[in-house]
Design a protein around this motif. Structure first.
Motif, PDB file in Angstrom:
ATOM      1  N   ARG A 135      11.645 -10.884 -47.227  1.00  0.00           N
ATOM      2  CA  ARG A 135      13.027 -10.687 -47.034  1.00  0.00           C
ATOM      3  C   ARG A 135      13.756 -10.718 -45.654  1.00  0.00           C
ATOM      4  O   ARG A 135      13.164 -10.197 -44.849  1.00  0.00           O
ATOM      5  CB  ARG A 135      13.270  -9.655 -48.115  1.00  0.00           C
ATOM      6  CG  ARG A 135      12.923  -9.433 -49.277  1.00  0.00           C
ATOM      7  CD  ARG A 135      13.205  -8.160 -50.257  1.00  0.00           C
ATOM      8  NE  ARG A 135      12.834  -8.458 -51.512  1.00  0.00           N
ATOM      9  CZ  ARG A 135      13.347  -7.918 -52.637  1.00  0.00           C
ATOM     10  NH1 ARG A 135      13.868  -6.600 -52.343  1.00  0.00           N
ATOM     11  NH2 ARG A 135      12.799  -7.857 -53.868  1.00  0.00           N
ATOM     12  N   PHE A 141       7.025 -15.785 -56.486  1.00  0.00           N
ATOM     13  CA  PHE A 141       7.596 -14.918 -55.804  1.00  0.00           C
ATOM     14  C   PHE A 141       7.124 -13.373 -55.991  1.00  0.00           C
ATOM     15  O   PHE A 141       7.535 -12.513 -54.934  1.00  0.00           O
ATOM     16  CB  PHE A 141       9.070 -14.791 -56.150  1.00  0.00           C
ATOM     17  CG  PHE A 141       9.938 -16.103 -55.834  1.00  0.00           C
ATOM     18  CD1 PHE A 141      10.294 -16.200 -54.473  1.00  0.00           C
ATOM     19  CD2 PHE A 141      10.512 -17.024 -56.871  1.00  0.00           C
ATOM     20  CE1 PHE A 141      11.014 -17.422 -53.856  1.00  0.00           C
ATOM     21  CE2 PHE A 141      10.850 -18.102 -56.407  1.00  0.00           C
ATOM     22  CZ  PHE A 141      11.418 -18.285 -54.903  1.00  0.00           C
ATOM     23  N   HIS A 196      19.870 -22.719 -53.775  1.00  0.00           N
ATOM     24  CA  HIS A 196      19.009 -22.158 -52.480  1.00  0.00           C
ATOM     25  C   HIS A 196      19.258 -23.223 -51.392  1.00  0.00           C
ATOM     26  O   HIS A 196      20.047 -24.215 -51.720  1.00  0.00           O
ATOM     27  CB  HIS A 196      17.512 -22.395 -52.978  1.00  0.00           C
ATOM     28  CG  HIS A 196      17.145 -23.765 -53.715  1.00  0.00           C
ATOM     29  ND1 HIS A 196      17.380 -24.152 -54.527  1.00  0.00           N
ATOM     30  CD2 HIS A 196      16.498 -24.723 -52.774  1.00  0.00           C
ATOM     31  CE1 HIS A 196      17.230 -25.619 -55.004  1.00  0.00           C
ATOM     32  NE2 HIS A 196      16.433 -25.712 -53.847  1.00  0.00           N
ATOM     33  N   ARG A 232       4.729 -14.741 -52.662  1.00  0.00           N
ATOM     34  CA  ARG A 232       5.279 -15.262 -51.638  1.00  0.00           C
ATOM     35  C   ARG A 232       6.644 -15.044 -51.238  1.00  0.00           C
ATOM     36  O   ARG A 232       7.214 -14.459 -52.030  1.00  0.00           O
ATOM     37  CB  ARG A 232       5.124 -17.111 -51.850  1.00  0.00           C
ATOM     38  CG  ARG A 232       3.830 -17.555 -51.977  1.00  0.00           C
ATOM     39  CD  ARG A 232       3.002 -17.851 -50.673  1.00  0.00           C
ATOM     40  NE  ARG A 232       3.806 -18.351 -49.697  1.00  0.00           N
ATOM     41  CZ  ARG A 232       3.521 -19.915 -49.766  1.00  0.00           C
ATOM     42  NH1 ARG A 232       2.857 -20.612 -50.563  1.00  0.00           N
ATOM     43  NH2 ARG A 232       4.184 -20.555 -48.757  1.00  0.00           N
ATOM     44  N   GLY A 233       7.014 -15.221 -49.892  1.00  0.00           N
ATOM     45  CA  GLY A 233       8.480 -14.701 -49.876  1.00  0.00           C
ATOM     46  C   GLY A 233       8.443 -13.624 -48.666  1.00  0.00           C
ATOM     47  O   GLY A 233       7.850 -12.456 -49.046  1.00  0.00           O
ATOM     48  N   THR A 281      15.469 -21.105 -48.441  1.00  0.00           N
ATOM     49  CA  THR A 281      16.398 -19.388 -48.412  1.00  0.00           C
ATOM     50  C   THR A 281      16.874 -19.328 -50.027  1.00  0.00           C
ATOM     51  O   THR A 281      17.665 -20.302 -50.276  1.00  0.00           O
ATOM     52  CB  THR A 281      17.279 -19.639 -47.435  1.00  0.00           C
ATOM     53  OG1 THR A 281      16.783 -19.732 -46.243  1.00  0.00           O
ATOM     54  CG2 THR A 281      17.779 -17.993 -47.437  1.00  0.00           C
ATOM     55  N   THR A 313      18.251 -12.739 -52.812  1.00  0.00           N
ATOM     56  CA  THR A 313      17.381 -11.642 -53.388  1.00  0.00           C
ATOM     57  C   THR A 313      17.517 -11.233 -54.687  1.00  0.00           C
ATOM     58  O   THR A 313      16.459 -11.332 -55.493  1.00  0.00           O
ATOM     59  CB  THR A 313      17.000 -10.562 -52.421  1.00  0.00           C
ATOM     60  OG1 THR A 313      16.728 -10.938 -50.982  1.00  0.00           O
ATOM     61  CG2 THR A 313      16.176  -9.712 -52.727  1.00  0.00           C
ATOM     62  N   THR A 367      15.832 -14.012 -49.509  1.00  0.00           N
ATOM     63  CA  THR A 367      14.374 -14.210 -49.511  1.00  0.00           C
ATOM     64  C   THR A 367      14.058 -15.657 -48.747  1.00  0.00           C
ATOM     65  O   THR A 367      14.489 -16.577 -49.401  1.00  0.00           O
ATOM     66  CB  THR A 367      13.775 -13.766 -51.002  1.00  0.00           C
ATOM     67  OG1 THR A 367      13.982 -12.521 -51.258  1.00  0.00           O
ATOM     68  CG2 THR A 367      12.093 -14.352 -50.843  1.00  0.00           C
ATOM     69  N   ARG A 368      13.154 -15.407 -48.143  1.00  0.00           N
ATOM     70  CA  ARG A 368      12.775 -16.991 -47.194  1.00  0.00           C
ATOM     71  C   ARG A 368      11.350 -17.025 -47.588  1.00  0.00           C
ATOM     72  O   ARG A 368      10.352 -16.080 -47.546  1.00  0.00           O
ATOM     73  CB  ARG A 368      12.881 -16.928 -45.857  1.00  0.00           C
ATOM     74  CG  ARG A 368      14.544 -16.783 -45.578  1.00  0.00           C
ATOM     75  CD  ARG A 368      14.608 -16.911 -44.036  1.00  0.00           C
ATOM     76  NE  ARG A 368      16.028 -16.994 -43.631  1.00  0.00           N
ATOM     77  CZ  ARG A 368      16.719 -15.926 -43.519  1.00  0.00           C
ATOM     78  NH1 ARG A 368      16.228 -14.749 -43.504  1.00  0.00           N
ATOM     79  NH2 ARG A 368      18.045 -16.051 -43.171  1.00  0.00           N
ATOM     80  N   VAL A 369      10.994 -18.305 -47.844  1.00  0.00           N
ATOM     81  CA  VAL A 369       9.593 -18.741 -48.049  1.00  0.00           C
ATOM     82  C   VAL A 369       9.184 -20.105 -47.118  1.00  0.00           C
ATOM     83  O   VAL A 369      10.242 -20.874 -46.936  1.00  0.00           O
ATOM     84  CB  VAL A 369       9.224 -19.408 -49.549  1.00  0.00           C
ATOM     85  CG1 VAL A 369       7.731 -19.650 -49.751  1.00  0.00           C
ATOM     86  CG2 VAL A 369       9.609 -18.391 -50.567  1.00  0.00           C
TER      87      VAL A 369
END
Length: 374
Positions: A316, A310, A347, A313-314, A360, A363, A323-325
């Motif tokens: 907001r 994190f 998640h 990657r990721g 997702t 955060t 936070t999305r990856v």
């Protein structure tokens, strides 16, 4: 029926030789050959019952009067007696990269000239396993000041016959005997012709050679153990000014980790550079699937990895709550989802129309991971 000299086991001849020479020198070289033969038969008893007195006389005479020694015999007198082994495969890989061989009359000379002492020493040790030690002493590299290289010179009609003329079909049975011989051959070849770069814009393992057939064979062996590579070429010139091609093979991305696990280097400098690539956080995050078994060992290793993950990657959401990856492959998304479940972080995982997958996560949970407070 009495055994001829060629049928007497080599280990027995070495034991007899050691015993006879000790007895001979202990008595200040005053013993006759006949006495030594009688002493030998008495000393070894049943072990030499099948060997005629005439044969023993011939052996002892050679040892005492002509300086013949069973230690100086080739361990493998011809190719048909060679047995596939990782040591033999390493020798072949090293010689096809940095070796040279020649024959003058009945004498052969096989040389390896390299800049790294650890490479020369590893080659010498492998030779001792395959062909045996000369006079009971291990083969040692020596430093050639004029060329600033370490040299290992050996004589072996067996290896010469295997390499001259060079044909892939001749070495295949010894290289492709099993997974260990394949890995050893590749390690020897990459120690000789390989390089390793840790530049951020050009992380790679590579090797080069002028022989297209050989470099294609190396590429095929890498593919057999699950390592993909790319082949390129560039024009060059020989020492006589003739045009030629140099073929270069490159290993990139996730396959560098596989190379490190399966092949690696003997040379410390190359080995250290390779380890630097593997230890780099960005590399571990980008190709985390190659490290999956190590990551899933415990909750501590999972947390340690997710902190790195994190960090790079990721993205907001606009409200900064989530936070999305995004992932291209379902197995990558599922692996991260498994890690999050194991440490109890809520998640969601969702497939989007572009055949990609999004995880997702709150955060606040990400921030706790980064602060190592979870």
């Amino acid at each position: 029926m009495p055994l001829p000299p060629s049928k007497i086991p080599r280990d027995l001849r070495i034991r007899m030789y050691d015993a006879v020479m000790k007895e001979y020198f202990d008595k200040s070289k005053k013993l006759s050959i006949s006495y030594l033969v009688s002493w030998l038969k008495q000393h070894f008893g049943k072990s030499v019952n099948d060997i005629s007195r005439q044969t023993l006389y011939s052996l002892v005479h050679g040892w005492v009067k002509r300086g013949v020694s069973p230690y100086n015999e080739a361990k493998t007198p011809s190719i048909k007696w060679l047995k596939p082994s990782p040591e033999l495969a390493y020798i072949l890989g090293a010689l096809l990269g940095d070796g040279n061989w020649r024959k003058r009359g009945t004498k052969t000379k096989i040389s390896l000239r390299v800049k790294e002492y650890d490479f020369a020493l590893a080659y010498a040790r492998c030779y001792d396993v395959v062909e045996g030690k000369r006079n009971g002493e291990p083969t040692q590299p020596y430093y050639y000041k004029k060329m600033k290289v370490w040299v290992v010179d050996v004589t072996s009609i067996t290896l010469y016959t295997l390499l001259k003329p060079f044909k892939i079909q001749k070495i295949k049975p010894f290289v492709e005997s099993n997974i260990n011989t394949i890995r050893a051959f590749l390690r020897g070849f990459f120690d000789a012709e390989g390089e390793c770069s840790n530049r951020k814009s050009d992380r790679r393992v590579a090797c080069s050679n002028k022989n297209y057939e050989l470099i294609q064979y190396v590429m095929e062996l890498l593919r057999k153990i699950g390592i993909e590579s790319k082949l390129r070429w560039k024009k060059s010139k020989t020492s006589k000014g003739r045009s030629t091609y140099i073929w270069r093979l490159y290993i990139y991305g996730r396959y560098i980790k596989r190379y490190a696990d399966l092949v690696g280097f003997v040379i410390k400098k190359k080995r250290d550079t390779l380890q630097e690539i593997i230890n780099d956080e960005r590399y571990q995050v980008r190709y985390f699937m190659e490290f999956l078994d190590e990551i899933l060992q415990s909750k501590e290793t999972i947390v340690e990895f997710l902190r790195k993950f994190f960090k790079y990657r990721g993205c907001r959401s606009k409200t900064d709550r989530f936070t999305r990856v995004q992932f291209k492959l379902a197995e990558d998304a599922e692996a991260i989802s498994t890690m999050l479940r194991k440490i109890g972080i809520d998640h969601r995982i969702k497939k989007i129309p572009s055949n990609r997958f999004i995880i997702t996560i709150a955060t606040s949970d990400v921030e706790k991971l980064l602060q190592n407070t979870r």
